[in-house]
Design a protein around this motif. Structure first.
Motif, short mmCIF file in Angstrom:
data_model
loop_
_atom_site.label_atom_id
_atom_site.label_comp_id
_atom_site.label_asym_id
_atom_site.label_seq_id
_atom_site.Cartn_x
_atom_site.Cartn_y
_atom_site.Cartn_z
N PRO A 223 -31.17 14.94 -7.92
CA PRO A 223 -29.91 15.66 -7.69
C PRO A 223 -29.66 16.83 -8.63
CG PRO A 223 -29.56 13.29 -7.58
CD PRO A 223 -30.95 13.50 -8.06
N GLU A 224 -30.12 16.73 -9.89
CA GLU A 224 -29.84 17.78 -10.87
C GLU A 224 -30.42 19.13 -10.44
OE1 GLU A 224 -33.74 15.94 -12.07
OE2 GLU A 224 -31.82 15.26 -11.26
N GLU A 298 -33.93 29.38 -12.44
CA GLU A 298 -34.38 28.48 -13.50
C GLU A 298 -33.19 27.71 -14.08
OE1 GLU A 298 -37.29 30.36 -16.21
OE2 GLU A 298 -37.10 32.10 -14.88
N LEU A 299 -33.39 26.40 -14.22
CA LEU A 299 -32.29 25.54 -14.64
C LEU A 299 -32.48 24.94 -16.03
CD1 LEU A 299 -31.83 23.39 -11.40
CD2 LEU A 299 -30.38 25.28 -12.17
N MET A 300 -33.72 24.91 -16.53
CA MET A 300 -34.00 24.11 -17.72
C MET A 300 -34.74 24.90 -18.78
SD MET A 300 -35.17 20.55 -15.91
CE MET A 300 -34.40 20.03 -14.37
N GLY A 301 -34.58 24.39 -20.02
CA GLY A 301 -35.31 24.94 -21.15
C GLY A 301 -36.57 24.14 -21.41
N ASN A 302 -37.23 24.41 -22.55
CA ASN A 302 -38.53 23.81 -22.86
C ASN A 302 -38.49 22.29 -23.02
OD1 ASN A 302 -39.71 26.29 -22.73
ND2 ASN A 302 -39.85 26.59 -24.95
N GLU A 303 -37.32 21.75 -23.37
CA GLU A 303 -37.20 20.30 -23.53
C GLU A 303 -36.60 19.65 -22.28
OE1 GLU A 303 -35.62 18.98 -27.36
OE2 GLU A 303 -35.93 21.01 -28.12
N ALA A 304 -36.63 20.39 -21.17
CA ALA A 304 -36.07 19.93 -19.89
C ALA A 304 -34.57 19.68 -20.00
CB ALA A 304 -36.79 18.68 -19.38
N PHE A 318 -22.57 21.90 -18.15
CA PHE A 318 -23.92 21.31 -18.04
C PHE A 318 -24.87 21.82 -19.13
CE2 PHE A 318 -22.34 20.66 -13.75
CZ PHE A 318 -22.84 19.41 -13.41
N HIS A 319 -24.46 22.83 -19.87
CA HIS A 319 -25.36 23.48 -20.82
C HIS A 319 -25.85 22.49 -21.89
CE1 HIS A 319 -27.30 26.81 -22.76
NE2 HIS A 319 -26.65 26.59 -23.90
N ASN A 320 -27.18 22.49 -22.11
CA ASN A 320 -27.86 21.62 -23.11
C ASN A 320 -27.81 20.13 -22.74
OD1 ASN A 320 -29.04 23.39 -24.86
ND2 ASN A 320 -27.24 23.55 -26.18
N MET A 321 -27.36 19.81 -21.55
CA MET A 321 -27.33 18.42 -21.13
C MET A 321 -28.73 17.97 -20.72
SD MET A 321 -24.94 16.71 -18.12
CE MET A 321 -23.39 17.15 -18.92
N ASP A 322 -29.13 16.76 -21.11
CA ASP A 322 -30.41 16.21 -20.69
C ASP A 322 -30.45 16.15 -19.16
OD1 ASP A 322 -32.92 14.41 -21.27
OD2 ASP A 322 -31.71 13.29 -19.82
N ARG A 323 -31.61 16.39 -18.59
CA ARG A 323 -31.71 16.48 -17.12
C ARG A 323 -31.26 15.20 -16.43
NH1 ARG A 323 -38.37 15.89 -16.55
NH2 ARG A 323 -38.58 14.83 -18.55
N PHE A 324 -31.50 14.04 -17.07
CA PHE A 324 -31.12 12.78 -16.42
C PHE A 324 -29.62 12.51 -16.58
CE2 PHE A 324 -35.70 12.17 -17.48
CZ PHE A 324 -36.16 12.26 -16.17
#
Length: 890
Positions: A223-224, A298-304, A318-324
């Motif tokens: 969903p993310e 693009e939705l994510m950075g290097n650490e997903a 949502f910024h800096n939130m873990d993908r899960f």
């Protein structure tokens, strides 16, 4: 000659014998014969011996030892791969365990030095393990994919491909490992089934209902990623959505308008038939987005972790939130908006990094690529034209399939350990590709009109497979034109596993055809997978991984090697079990005891070559015929890479023909024959043992090398023995002795069947037969009487009373047994055993007849029951036949 001890002590002998071979220089190319070269698939510097290594290196060693005995000048090239991500991970873990600063804290230069220090201390583990296996590699030529010579080759290849426009920088989707923060290859991704969910989201039509439809429902397991959707795709033939194609929907949460497009990718039968297109985070979606010019968001950075930018419209929350965590948040907000249309449990395939263990994220990143499509053309033609052959041949289809559908090859990795990409950037970002920094500065000075500027090298390193692709020729000194390249290139054989046909074999083919203008190897032998004793794939999760060194410790290297070779059937996986290895330990013991028997009988081996044509006794002409046939069959099988057939030929000859029959048939000659017969038989006993040792040595080098000097009265070593001559044949002698063996075997079986006491001697009556049969009985009466426990051999028109009858070679024989057995007691015994066998058979058949058992029991348990049915069925038939024989006597 020196006396052999009672048993072979592998723990003492194998290290000593290996050391002797190495110190004698036996592993280095020598002689004036035709060249034969194999380059070892380089094990990782972090590696330790696993069953795949054990199988592959055993097979390569067999080929090399065999070809040396054929007089070839053999090079088996050793080397180790620097294994970028694996090695960096090992050193980082070690630093963490020692509570040392993180690599980013100490900097790149200091970290790379630590890796080199680790390699010097701990990087040679697998070398010692291969030596324990008996691998006859030329250790003096050891190469490392990051040694000076290979590094120079890597830089030269990169620069030339760059200058030809075949290496370029591009932004494409890659497998991104969020833990190591680098792109990884498909081979480093493990796709595992997990229990996941499928969410159905409604996307409202932006301009109101169309034909009464107000929304389009998509299904997703991630969903993310909907925050980065650029379109919704439907199949052009899907009648449900034909009137919606070209319409816009409003993407929830980000409030972005995206189109409904028509594409062949969606399956109308799957889910709702409508698919969200997130081109920057899904490989299939990326291709759809390219076809339709859909923006890649693009939705994510290097650490997903989620990132919020002006370009992607992702809300700041949502910024800096873990993908899960973002996944949970998206579902909550979709549900709050009234757009959640369902959730279902679903088993899904999830990609994990094979070393990091984290979920891999498809990411859009700037990377370096090789134009693999251009390089693939000559490599495809080299196989199609037969210059390089695959064995088994069906693997060429896999090769063609991959090569003809090849994608650009991502060769950059965001690591510190590896070949640094030889590109430097000027102040304005202009790239300068050169083999060293000095040349890069020269190019920069020319570019900036004579002005000296500061340059910064690209921080990425090359994919490990890039340097491995040069392995067949870089290990021999390329780019210099060396004597090794002249002598040994192209190599004869590459032996490897099927799973790296694309990652390694294809890339070696591409690089060789481009830079050497010739193939890297004539044959690619694809070995099978080693499974556990139940045929299951080995894995840590199943707890069924076999450590081959445990078998070497317990049984020695020879039995393990022979086990692997004996099961190396083309196109079929092999099962490794302790019982099998133990069985071939018994084979080694059988050979050892045969050699000790010859010593007891004062039978030596000599340097002389026995002229088989001059032999007088049929017995000796038979064993010479069989030994020649064995040597011929082993050679044929090895030339065809049929290791199992080669192993079977030498095994059957050694165990059955030589040990079980020839030694037994020779004893009467050694005991009672005249001087000439004894001398000839001793000569042939020694010569045929020498043939066994020289043909078996490629498979079981240690025991053969221990026996040979102990038996040899000459001055030559086993390494001075060529492959045995295999042109002698004597079909008549072979037929005579095989008929004798068949008759003895039938008599023995009949005695066992009706439980004749071992000490009892029976009379043998020939009830039919030709003059040839009588001649055989006359000529071979001694061996038949001795080995079958027969008192007399006579002719008769009918069977004496109380006889059982046997048929051998078309002739009927009778054995009177009524006077040596208790008929009623034997029938009662057989009745009892028949009852037991019937009970066991009924029990096993009952289990297999239970559909629930067959469906739910592990496959290995079901197979075990099938084998039990077969075993008890055969046993029951034999018992009933024996009972019938005895009843006929009454």
């Amino acid at each position: 000659m020196r006396d052999l001890p009672k048993s072979f002590d592998h723990a003492e002998a194998e290290p000593r014998l290996y050391r002797e071979q190495e110190e004698a220089g036996l592993f280095k190319p020598s002689g004036e014969g035709d060249p034969f070269a194999i380059v070892i698939p380089p094990p990782n510097v972090t590696g330790s011996l696993h069953v795949g290594h054990a199988l592959n290196n055993t097979l390569q060693d067999i080929l090399c030892r065999y070809q040396r005995r054929q007089g070839k000048k053999v090079l088996w090239q050793y080397g180790v791969d620097h294994a970028g991500i694996a090695t960096q991970m090992v050193v980082e873990r070690q630093m963490a365990e020692r509570q040392e600063p993180h690599r980013r804290d100490i900097g790149r230069e200091a970290f790379v030095k630590k890796v080199w220090d680790w390699k010097a201390e701990s990087g040679g583990t697998i070398k010692g393990q291969l030596q324990r296996l008996g691998a006859s590699l030329d250790w003096s030529r050891e190469r490392f994919t990051m040694d000076d010579g290979l590094s120079a080759a890597v830089r030269k290849v990169f620069v030339e491909l760059y200058n030809e426009g075949l290496i370029y920088r591009d932004k494409r989707l890659v497998n991104w490992d969020p833990k190591f923060q680098t792109a990884i290859s498909d081979l480093e991704v493990e796709n595992n089934e997990i229990n996941g969910k499928m969410w159905n989201f409604a996307y409202p039509l932006a301009d109101g209902p169309v034909d009464g439809i107000e929304e389009i429902v998509i299904a997703t397991t991630r969903p993310e990623t909907m925050l980065g959707d650029g379109a919704v795709a439907v199949h052009p033939d899907d009648e449900r959505y034909k009137n919606l194609i070209g319409k816009m929907v409003r993407l929830p949460i980000v409030d972005r308008l995206i189109p409904i497009i028509a594409d062949e990718y969606p399956d109308p039968e799957l889910g709702t038939g409508a698919v969200k297109i997130t081109g920057a985070h899904d490989f299939n979606d990326f291709e759809v987005a390219k076809r339709h010019n859909i923006p890649l968001i693009e939705l994510m950075g290097n650490e997903a972790q989620m990132v919020s930018t002006a370009e992607n419209n992702v809300p700041e929350r949502f910024h800096n939130m873990d993908r899960f965590e973002a996944r949970k948040k998206v579902v909550e907000e979709i549900e709050a908006a009234g757009l959640l249309r369902g959730i279902e449990d679903k088993v899904i395939m999830q990609p994990f990094g094979d070393r990091s263990g984290v979920v891999i994220e498809p990411m859009l990143t700037d990377q370096w690529y090789v134009d693999a499509m251009t390089l693939a053309g000559p490599a495809i033609e080299a196989v199609r034209s037969g210059q390089t052959k695959f064995v088994p041949e069906n693997w060429s289809k896999t090769y063609y399939n991959w090569m003809e559908n090849i994608e650009p090859w991502c060769i950059s990795r965001q690591l510190w350990w590896g070949h640094r990409i030889p590109v430097w950037y000027g102040p304005d970002g202009h790239p300068f590709c050169a083999e060293d920094e000095q040349d890069a500065h020269r190019l920069a000075t020319e570019h900036y009109d004579g002005e000296a500027v500061e340059l910064t090298q690209d921080p990425d390193v090359l994919d490990t497979w890039f340097s491995s692709a040069l392995w067949p020729f870089s290990t021999m000194g390329w780019p210099d034109e060396t004597q090794e390249l002249e002598d040994f290139y192209p190599t004869a054989v590459l032996s490897t596993a099927f799973d790296i046909i694309f990652f390694w074999v294809a890339r070696m083919m591409m690089m060789a055809m481009h830079f050497r203008k010739e193939i890297p190897f004539e044959t690619v032998y694809i070995h099978a997978l080693v499974r556990d004793e139940h045929g299951q794939k080995m894995s840590k999760s199943k707890g069924n991984i076999v450590d081959p060194l445990e078998y070497v410790d317990e049984f020695g290297a020879d039995p393990l090697r022979f086990t692997l070779a004996s099961q190396a059937t083309q196109g079929r996986d092999l099962s490794l079990s302790k019982q099998r290895v133990e069985g071939y330990r018994n084979f080694r013991t059988k050979l050892w005891n045969a050699a000790r028997f010859l010593q007891i009988r004062e039978v030596p081996m000599t340097d002389d070559v026995v002229d088989f044509n001059a032999l007088k006794l049929p017995l000796n002409r038979w064993i010479a015929h069989e030994a020649s046939s064995m040597a011929r069959e082993v050679a044929r099988a090895l030339e065809a890479f049929r290791f199992d057939e080669a192993a079977a030929a030498v095994y059957q000859f050694t165990w059955r023909t030589y040990c079980d029959w020839y030694l037994e048939l020779a004893k009467p000659v050694l005991d009672d024959g005249d001087a000439a017969a004894q001398a000839e038989t001793k000569l042939v006993l020694g010569q045929t043992l020498k043939m066994i040792l020289t043909t078996l040595e490629p498979f079981m080098p240690f025991v053969c090398r221990e026996i040979y000097p102990a038996m040899n009265e000459g001055t030559q070593s086993i390494d001075e023995q060529a492959w045995p001559s295999s042109d002698f044949e004597d079909a008549a002698a072979a037929a005579e002795i095989e008929a004798t063996i068949a008759l003895i075997s039938e008599i023995r079986s009949a005695r066992i069947e009706v439980n004749v006491p071992v000490a009892a001697k029976l009379n043998l009556f020939c009830l039919s037969g030709t003059e040839a049969t009588q001649a055989l009985l006359d000529a071979q009466a001694g061996p038949i009487k001795r080995l079958a426990r027969v008192e007399t051999i006579e002719r008769a028109d009918e069977a004496p009373r109380g006889s059982i009858q046997i048929v051998s070679g078309g002739t009927t024989f009778a054995l009177p047994v009524a006077d040596v057995i208790d008929l009623s007691a034997e029938i009662a015994r057989l009745d009892k055993e028949i009852g037991t066998a019937q009970g066991q058979l009924k029990k096993a058949e009952g289990k297999l007849g239970n559909e629930r058992f067959v469906a739910k029991a592990p496959p290995e348990v079901v197979e075990e029951e099938r084998q039990r049915v077969q075993k008890f069925s055969t046993e029951l038939e034999q018992l009933q036949a024996a009972k019938k024989r005895l009843e006929e006597l009454g």
